[in-house]
Each structure stands twice: as C-alpha cells, then as structure tokens.
Design a protein around this motif. Structure first.
Motif, short mmCIF file in Angstrom:
data_model
loop_
_atom_site.label_atom_id
_atom_site.label_comp_id
_atom_site.label_asym_id
_atom_site.label_seq_id
_atom_site.Cartn_x
_atom_site.Cartn_y
_atom_site.Cartn_z
N SER A 71 0.83 -1.21 0.00
CA SER A 71 0.00 0.00 0.00
C SER A 71 0.87 1.26 0.00
O SER A 71 0.58 2.22 -0.73
CB SER A 71 -0.91 0.02 1.22
OG SER A 71 -1.67 -1.15 1.26
N ASP A 72 1.95 1.25 0.78
CA ASP A 72 2.82 2.43 0.89
C ASP A 72 3.45 2.83 -0.44
O ASP A 72 3.68 4.00 -0.69
CB ASP A 72 3.98 2.14 1.87
CG ASP A 72 3.47 2.00 3.28
OD1 ASP A 72 2.27 2.26 3.49
OD2 ASP A 72 4.27 1.62 4.16
N LYS A 73 3.76 1.84 -1.25
CA LYS A 73 4.50 2.10 -2.48
C LYS A 73 3.60 2.14 -3.71
O LYS A 73 4.09 2.26 -4.83
CB LYS A 73 5.56 1.00 -2.68
CG LYS A 73 6.67 0.99 -1.66
CD LYS A 73 7.75 2.03 -1.96
CE LYS A 73 8.74 1.48 -2.98
NZ LYS A 73 9.82 2.43 -3.26
N GLN A 74 2.28 2.04 -3.52
CA GLN A 74 1.38 1.85 -4.66
C GLN A 74 1.42 2.97 -5.68
O GLN A 74 1.16 2.74 -6.86
CB GLN A 74 -0.05 1.65 -4.16
CG GLN A 74 -0.61 2.81 -3.38
CD GLN A 74 -2.08 2.61 -3.08
OE1 GLN A 74 -2.89 2.41 -3.97
NE2 GLN A 74 -2.44 2.63 -1.81
N ASN A 75 1.77 4.19 -5.26
CA ASN A 75 1.76 5.30 -6.22
C ASN A 75 3.14 5.62 -6.79
O ASN A 75 3.34 6.65 -7.41
CB ASN A 75 1.11 6.52 -5.58
CG ASN A 75 -0.37 6.27 -5.31
OD1 ASN A 75 -1.06 5.68 -6.15
ND2 ASN A 75 -0.85 6.68 -4.14
N GLU A 76 4.09 4.74 -6.54
CA GLU A 76 5.42 4.93 -7.13
C GLU A 76 5.58 4.03 -8.35
O GLU A 76 4.99 2.95 -8.42
CB GLU A 76 6.50 4.60 -6.08
CG GLU A 76 6.51 5.66 -4.99
CD GLU A 76 7.51 5.37 -3.89
OE1 GLU A 76 8.60 4.85 -4.21
OE2 GLU A 76 7.18 5.64 -2.73
N ALA A 77 6.38 4.51 -9.32
CA ALA A 77 6.59 3.73 -10.54
C ALA A 77 7.30 2.42 -10.20
O ALA A 77 8.18 2.39 -9.34
CB ALA A 77 7.42 4.53 -11.53
N VAL A 78 6.90 1.36 -10.89
CA VAL A 78 7.44 0.03 -10.61
C VAL A 78 8.96 -0.02 -10.85
O VAL A 78 9.66 -0.82 -10.24
CB VAL A 78 6.70 -1.02 -11.47
CG1 VAL A 78 7.36 -2.37 -11.38
CG2 VAL A 78 5.24 -1.11 -11.03
N VAL A 79 9.44 0.89 -11.69
CA VAL A 79 10.87 0.92 -11.99
C VAL A 79 11.70 1.10 -10.70
O VAL A 79 12.85 0.68 -10.62
CB VAL A 79 11.18 2.00 -13.08
CG1 VAL A 79 11.12 3.40 -12.52
CG2 VAL A 79 12.46 1.71 -13.81
N THR A 80 11.09 1.69 -9.68
CA THR A 80 11.79 1.89 -8.40
C THR A 80 11.65 0.69 -7.46
O THR A 80 12.22 0.69 -6.37
CB THR A 80 11.23 3.13 -7.65
OG1 THR A 80 9.87 2.85 -7.25
CG2 THR A 80 11.24 4.37 -8.51
N TYR A 81 10.90 -0.32 -7.85
CA TYR A 81 10.65 -1.48 -6.98
C TYR A 81 11.82 -2.47 -7.02
O TYR A 81 12.46 -2.64 -8.05
CB TYR A 81 9.39 -2.25 -7.44
CG TYR A 81 8.06 -1.62 -7.12
CD1 TYR A 81 7.92 -0.26 -6.88
CD2 TYR A 81 6.91 -2.41 -7.09
CE1 TYR A 81 6.68 0.29 -6.61
CE2 TYR A 81 5.67 -1.86 -6.82
CZ TYR A 81 5.56 -0.51 -6.59
OH TYR A 81 4.33 0.02 -6.34
#
Ligand SMILES: Nc1ncnc2c1ncn2[C@@H]1O[C@H](COP(=O)(O)OP(=O)(O)OP(=O)(O)O)[C@@H](O)[C@H]1O
Ligand SMILES: [Mg+2]
Length: 331
Positions: free
Chosen positions: A125-135
C-alpha cells in the motif's frame, strides 16, 4: 470435486514430448507443487491448465471445467502468475493493478476495493503510487502475485514464484503465499526448481522430469520413505569403485545407494552401525574416503533417487534456453 484433475495429459512440440502422459489430482484448498529442473515441462503443464496452450492429447479439468471445452469458465475461476514478470515498469503499482483488473473484466465499482485489499495483503500500500521501476525484485513479484488475486480466484497458479530472487526475499514471498492461502482460502498450484520452496510450501509435491511425473506425495512421506538416515561419501576415484559399491550394497541396513562418480549416497536405517562397515570395506579395497557425513534425508536425496540426477544438473540459469524462450515470447 477436485480443484485440478488431469488424465493422461500430453503436449508435444514436434518430436519433443514436453508433457508426457501426466495424470494427477489436486484437492480443494491444497498447496500442490511441481518440482523439476529446467525443461521438465512445468510451465507447459501450467499453460495447459490455464487454457493458454492446447494439449496434444488427454484431459484437464480445473474447478470442474474442461480446459478445452470450457476455457472461459476456467479462466473466470483462476489466477495465473507467469514465470516472467509482466508488470509495466513505467506505471505505478496501482496503475498496473487497474490495468490487470480491466483485463480481468472486474466490475468497475469493485476495482478500487479489490485493489486496496490485495495491496494490503501483500503490504505494498505504501509504495502503490510509485513507478514500478523503483521497486525491488521481490516487490515486483509481489505486485505480480497481487495481479493474479484481484478477481478472487478459486485456484491460483504460480509459475516459479521466486525464481531469480535471493534467499531472504524468497523466504518473504513464501510467507506471503502462505498468508494468501489462508486468507483467501484457495487452492494453489505452483512450480519450482527449489527443493526448499517445495518443502516449505507444499502439502504435496509431484516430482517432474522430462515431461513425466516420477512420484507424488507429501514432502514428509517422500523423505521418510528414503530410510531414516543418509550417509554421504566422497571417495578418491579409482578402479576399485565398482567393487566398493557392490560390497556396500551387501551391507544389511542399507536400503539404497546412489552414486555419481566419486560421490556416493547411502540410505540406511541405522547409519551409526553402517559407518564402521563402510570403513572396513574401504580399508580392504584400499579406497581412500575423503569425506563422510551422516544426515537425515532431504528432498534433494528424494529427487536424486527418483530421477537419477541432481536438480542442479540443468538447473539455474541456462543462457541458450533463456534466449530461445525470449525469442518465442517476442514472437
Ligand atoms: N512453444 C514451444 N515450442 C517448442 N518447444 C517448447 C515450447 N515451449 C516449451 N518447449 C520445450 O518443452 C520443454 C518443456 O518446457 P517448459 O517450459 O514446460 O519447462 P519448465 O519445466 O517450465 O522449465 P523451466 O524451469 O526452464 O521454466 C523444454 O524442452 C522446452 O524447450
Ligand atoms: Mg518454466
């Protein structure tokens, strides 16, 4: 009713029998796994069960529906997380899930609720609005898995859910899989070439090699059927080796012996009584023992005993094969 049932399922690519006369059943609520090396036929079986490939012969039922006759009914009831990641790096986690939800024809008014629920479950949930490239790799995999859960499937297919991830990340993914299994109360069919993964996650395992199922049982039964103890030997290679193994086979309390050049694995009911006898024979035959150890059987031992080779033989990363696969996928 079984969640999955196959009867003499086969799939050929030209002369190659990728899946060769496979019959098995998976109970509702079970975590069932295919354990096998690269090219064993794991993904091919899974693609048939998920209706993406047509079998050459035989039958497969998922949630009671025939994959050939009722592919739509099957697709409505399953989630499928492919071996290769399918998320779009330039979209955010949430955007990826919205896309996935639309592809799955989830009613508009349910999309947000379902996405929130799966994001919460896999703790993204915390990372849901970040681009997947940063995952990280583990987060991408979790997002992949979330995508397969959006429509609340009855049966979840996970093709090598932790391949290429480091062991810590792999362990975390196992925890998520267990959590999903309990909270969503679903059947899970997974494939893996990691012994530990099969051992940790699966209620039952099918060992698959060259398109054939060699054995199906729970990890516990498989291990205990091997005999209580395993003696592993590394000897100096020499002419007396064959004679040495012949003599070892004569020892009472020895159930089975596997050997791979200088590596010898002995399954025995009482290891501590067998070891002195091994030393006696090696001394008589003037064979040098480099190392000797006594352990409990592992799934590795089970695998070798059924297939005659280690899973690592062809396991890991096969560049040539990966290239061929990428080419097929691109096409
Ligand atoms: N579309 C295809 N055309 C030709 N051969 C194929 C095709 N798909 C798979 N194969 C071959 O079928 C065999 C089984 O492949 P499959 O992908 O099912 O194995 P796997 O057990 O999933 O292996 P991996 O661990 O590498 O994912 C392999 O020899 C593979 O090269
Ligand atoms: Mg595969």
């Amino acid at each position: 009713m079984y969640s999955i049932e196959t009867k003499s399922l086969s799939k050929s690519f030209g002369d190659l029998k990728a899946v060769n006369d496979i019959s098995f059943t998976v109970q509702e609520g079970e975590i069932f796994g295919f354990l096998g090396p690269n090219g064993a036929g794991k993904s091919t079986t899974m693609m048939i069960l998920t209706t993406l490939l047509k079998p050459t012969s035989g039958q497969a039922l998922v949630s009671g529906y025939d994959v050939r006759a009722n592919p739509k009914e099957v697709r409505q009831r399953i989630g499928y997380v492919q071996q290769e990641t399918t998320v779009d790096e330039y979209l955010t986690g949430r955007e990826n899930l919205i896309l996935q939800a639309r592809l799955n024809h989830i009613p508009k008014d349910e999309i947000d609720k379902n996405i929130d629920e799966v994001l919460d479950l896999i703790e993204l949930s915390d990372k849901q609005n970040e681009a997947v490239v940063t995952y990280s790799g583990g987060m991408r995999k979790r997002l992949d898995i979330a995508g397969g859960l959006l429509h609340r499937p009855k049966v979840l297919f996970l093709d090598e859910p932790t391949v290429g991830l480091d062991i810590q990340t792999r362990r975390k993914i196992w925890e998520y899989i267990k959590k999903i299994h309990t909270e969503f109360d679903m059947t899970i069919f997974l494939t893996t070439h990691y012994m530990e993964e099969a051992d940790q996650l699966c209620d039952r395992i099918g060992i698959i090699d060259s398109g054939k199922i060699q054995v199906i049982d729970s990890p516990e039964n498989m291990k205990s059927a091997m005999g209580k103890e395993v003696i592993s030997l590394v000897i100096e290679n020499g002419e007396a080796q064959t004679k040495f193994i012949e003599e070892l086979e004569k020892i009472q309390l020895v159930n089975k012996i596997n050997h791979d050049n200088e590596k010898i694995t002995i399954f025995a009911s009482k290891g501590t009584e067998v070891i002195p006898k091994i030393f006696q024979i090696s001394s008589d035959l003037k064979i040098k023992i480099n190392t000797i150890s006594l352990t409990s059987p592992t799934l590795d031992d089970v695998f070798i005993s059924y297939t005659g080779h280690e899973i690592r033989d062809e396991g890991g990363f096969n560049r040539k094969k990966e290239h061929a696969k990428m080419k097929r996928l691109r096409a």
